[in-house]
Write a protein that holds these residues in place. Structure first.
Motif, PDB file in Angstrom:
ATOM      1  N   VAL A 129       0.837  -1.194   0.000  1.00  0.00           N
ATOM      2  CA  VAL A 129       0.000   0.000   0.000  1.00  0.00           C
ATOM      3  C   VAL A 129       0.876   1.249   0.000  1.00  0.00           C
ATOM      4  CG1 VAL A 129      -1.646   1.344   1.378  1.00  0.00           C
ATOM      5  CG2 VAL A 129      -1.999  -1.111   1.044  1.00  0.00           C
ATOM      6  N   HIS A 130       1.937   1.236   0.797  1.00  0.00           N
ATOM      7  CA  HIS A 130       2.856   2.375   0.848  1.00  0.00           C
ATOM      8  C   HIS A 130       3.495   2.606  -0.519  1.00  0.00           C
ATOM      9  CE1 HIS A 130       5.620   5.292   2.493  1.00  0.00           C
ATOM     10  NE2 HIS A 130       6.629   4.609   2.003  1.00  0.00           N
ATOM     11  N   ALA A 131       3.918   1.545  -1.187  1.00  0.00           N
ATOM     12  CA  ALA A 131       4.533   1.666  -2.515  1.00  0.00           C
ATOM     13  C   ALA A 131       3.531   2.230  -3.513  1.00  0.00           C
ATOM     14  CB  ALA A 131       5.061   0.314  -2.974  1.00  0.00           C
ATOM     15  N   GLN A 132       2.279   1.797  -3.443  1.00  0.00           N
ATOM     16  CA  GLN A 132       1.246   2.309  -4.340  1.00  0.00           C
ATOM     17  C   GLN A 132       0.988   3.790  -4.080  1.00  0.00           C
ATOM     18  OE1 GLN A 132      -2.019  -0.316  -3.591  1.00  0.00           O
ATOM     19  NE2 GLN A 132      -1.203  -1.952  -4.875  1.00  0.00           N
ATOM     20  N   ASP A 133       0.971   4.175  -2.803  1.00  0.00           N
ATOM     21  CA  ASP A 133       0.779   5.580  -2.446  1.00  0.00           C
ATOM     22  C   ASP A 133       1.908   6.437  -3.007  1.00  0.00           C
ATOM     23  OD1 ASP A 133      -1.533   4.926  -1.082  1.00  0.00           O
ATOM     24  OD2 ASP A 133      -0.625   5.077   0.912  1.00  0.00           O
ATOM     25  N   LYS A 134       3.132   5.936  -2.915  1.00  0.00           N
ATOM     26  CA  LYS A 134       4.278   6.681  -3.434  1.00  0.00           C
ATOM     27  C   LYS A 134       4.178   6.842  -4.945  1.00  0.00           C
ATOM     28  CE  LYS A 134       8.417   6.074  -1.826  1.00  0.00           C
ATOM     29  NZ  LYS A 134       9.685   5.453  -1.387  1.00  0.00           N
ATOM     30  N   GLU A 135       3.762   5.805  -5.649  1.00  0.00           N
ATOM     31  CA  GLU A 135       3.611   5.878  -7.106  1.00  0.00           C
ATOM     32  C   GLU A 135       2.495   6.846  -7.492  1.00  0.00           C
ATOM     33  OE1 GLU A 135       5.404   4.716  -9.737  1.00  0.00           O
ATOM     34  OE2 GLU A 135       6.835   4.227  -8.158  1.00  0.00           O
ATOM     35  N   ALA A 136       1.396   6.826  -6.758  1.00  0.00           N
ATOM     36  CA  ALA A 136       0.290   7.745  -7.032  1.00  0.00           C
ATOM     37  C   ALA A 136       0.732   9.189  -6.812  1.00  0.00           C
ATOM     38  CB  ALA A 136      -0.913   7.407  -6.152  1.00  0.00           C
TER      39      ALA A 136
ATOM     40  N   LYS B 238       3.795  10.331  -7.023  1.00  0.00           N
ATOM     41  CA  LYS B 238       4.745  10.646  -8.096  1.00  0.00           C
ATOM     42  C   LYS B 238       3.993  11.012  -9.372  1.00  0.00           C
ATOM     43  CE  LYS B 238       8.680   8.610 -10.506  1.00  0.00           C
ATOM     44  NZ  LYS B 238       9.514   7.407 -10.639  1.00  0.00           N
ATOM     45  N   ALA B 239       2.954  10.255  -9.698  1.00  0.00           N
ATOM     46  CA  ALA B 239       2.152  10.533 -10.896  1.00  0.00           C
ATOM     47  C   ALA B 239       1.425  11.869 -10.766  1.00  0.00           C
ATOM     48  CB  ALA B 239       1.159   9.406 -11.134  1.00  0.00           C
ATOM     49  N   ARG B 240       0.907  12.168  -9.555  1.00  0.00           N
ATOM     50  CA  ARG B 240       0.217  13.433  -9.333  1.00  0.00           C
ATOM     51  C   ARG B 240       1.162  14.623  -9.502  1.00  0.00           C
ATOM     52  NH1 ARG B 240      -0.149  17.271  -6.120  1.00  0.00           N
ATOM     53  NH2 ARG B 240       1.235  16.450  -4.551  1.00  0.00           N
TER      54      ARG B 240
ATOM     55  N   GLN C 211       3.261  19.154 -12.745  1.00  0.00           N
ATOM     56  CA  GLN C 211       4.415  19.762 -13.408  1.00  0.00           C
ATOM     57  C   GLN C 211       4.106  20.009 -14.888  1.00  0.00           C
ATOM     58  OE1 GLN C 211       7.903  17.209 -13.639  1.00  0.00           O
ATOM     59  NE2 GLN C 211       9.149  18.895 -12.875  1.00  0.00           N
ATOM     60  N   GLN C 212       3.487  19.048 -15.534  1.00  0.00           N
ATOM     61  CA  GLN C 212       3.127  19.193 -16.944  1.00  0.00           C
ATOM     62  C   GLN C 212       2.083  20.292 -17.132  1.00  0.00           C
ATOM     63  OE1 GLN C 212       2.000  15.146 -17.781  1.00  0.00           O
ATOM     64  NE2 GLN C 212       4.050  14.587 -18.477  1.00  0.00           N
ATOM     65  N   GLU C 213       1.104  20.363 -16.234  1.00  0.00           N
ATOM     66  CA  GLU C 213       0.085  21.411 -16.305  1.00  0.00           C
ATOM     67  C   GLU C 213       0.714  22.793 -16.154  1.00  0.00           C
ATOM     68  OE1 GLU C 213      -2.917  20.600 -13.371  1.00  0.00           O
ATOM     69  OE2 GLU C 213      -3.408  18.674 -14.276  1.00  0.00           O
ATOM     70  N   ALA C 214       1.641  22.918 -15.221  1.00  0.00           N
ATOM     71  CA  ALA C 214       2.305  24.204 -14.997  1.00  0.00           C
ATOM     72  C   ALA C 214       3.130  24.599 -16.218  1.00  0.00           C
ATOM     73  CB  ALA C 214       3.194  24.135 -13.762  1.00  0.00           C
ATOM     74  N   PHE C 215       3.841  23.661 -16.789  1.00  0.00           N
ATOM     75  CA  PHE C 215       4.663  23.970 -17.960  1.00  0.00           C
ATOM     76  C   PHE C 215       3.788  24.402 -19.133  1.00  0.00           C
ATOM     77  CE2 PHE C 215       7.101  22.662 -21.771  1.00  0.00           C
ATOM     78  CZ  PHE C 215       8.171  23.521 -21.614  1.00  0.00           C
ATOM     79  N   SER C 216       2.691  23.699 -19.345  1.00  0.00           N
ATOM     80  CA  SER C 216       1.773  24.053 -20.436  1.00  0.00           C
ATOM     81  C   SER C 216       1.172  25.439 -20.213  1.00  0.00           C
ATOM     82  CB  SER C 216       0.661  23.013 -20.560  1.00  0.00           C
ATOM     83  OG  SER C 216       1.183  21.775 -20.966  1.00  0.00           O
ATOM     84  N   ALA C 217       0.752  25.726 -18.987  1.00  0.00           N
ATOM     85  CA  ALA C 217       0.186  27.038 -18.676  1.00  0.00           C
ATOM     86  C   ALA C 217       1.219  28.140 -18.862  1.00  0.00           C
ATOM     87  CB  ALA C 217      -0.360  27.043 -17.252  1.00  0.00           C
ATOM     88  N   MET C 218       2.464  27.872 -18.500  1.00  0.00           N
ATOM     89  CA  MET C 218       3.526  28.867 -18.674  1.00  0.00           C
ATOM     90  C   MET C 218       3.764  29.132 -20.159  1.00  0.00           C
ATOM     91  SD  MET C 218       7.557  29.089 -18.310  1.00  0.00           S
ATOM     92  CE  MET C 218       7.549  27.681 -19.310  1.00  0.00           C
ATOM     93  N   ARG C 219       3.790  28.084 -20.972  1.00  0.00           N
ATOM     94  CA  ARG C 219       3.997  28.258 -22.419  1.00  0.00           C
ATOM     95  C   ARG C 219       2.871  29.066 -23.042  1.00  0.00           C
ATOM     96  NH1 ARG C 219       5.287  22.354 -24.277  1.00  0.00           N
ATOM     97  NH2 ARG C 219       3.098  22.635 -24.725  1.00  0.00           N
TER      98      ARG C 219
END
Length: 98
Positions: free
Chosen positions: A12-19, A21-23, A28-36
């Motif tokens: 469960v801890h490993a799954q939480d860490k992966e979730a 990381k994905a979030r 990060q991608q949303e921020a980069f797109s908004a900045m562009r």
């Protein structure tokens, strides 16, 4: 606690860490797109504004909806402060101790 319970808890801890990381990657991608698109300030400007408000070393930056940036700064005295800025304008929303 049984071995099976410990293994389950570790999974469960490993799954939480992966979730998490994905979030973070998505934010990060949303921020980069908004900045562009010119909707938010570049991170270099946000960091300069945050450090002008709270001098120290930046230890974490998080882009949130709204859009806002939360910048965690470790001060020379060892205090961890969070500087919350409007991502569009750079206006200070709040400063709080962590």
């Amino acid at each position: 606690m049984s071995v099976a319970t410990l293994v389950f808890a570790a999974n469960v801890h490993a799954q939480d860490k992966e979730a998490e990381k994905a979030r973070r990657k998505q934010a990060q991608q949303e921020a980069f797109s908004a900045m562009r698109r010119g909707e938010i300030l570049p991170l270099t400007k946000i960091l300069a504004i945050a450090l002008a408000k709270v001098p120290g070393d930046v230890v974490e930056v998080e882009f949130k909806g709204g859009p806002i940036y939360e910048v965690k700064v470790l001060t020379a005295s060892g205090r961890l402060r969070e500087v919350v800025l409007d991502a569009r304008t750079g206006n200070l929303i709040k400063i709080e101790d962590e």
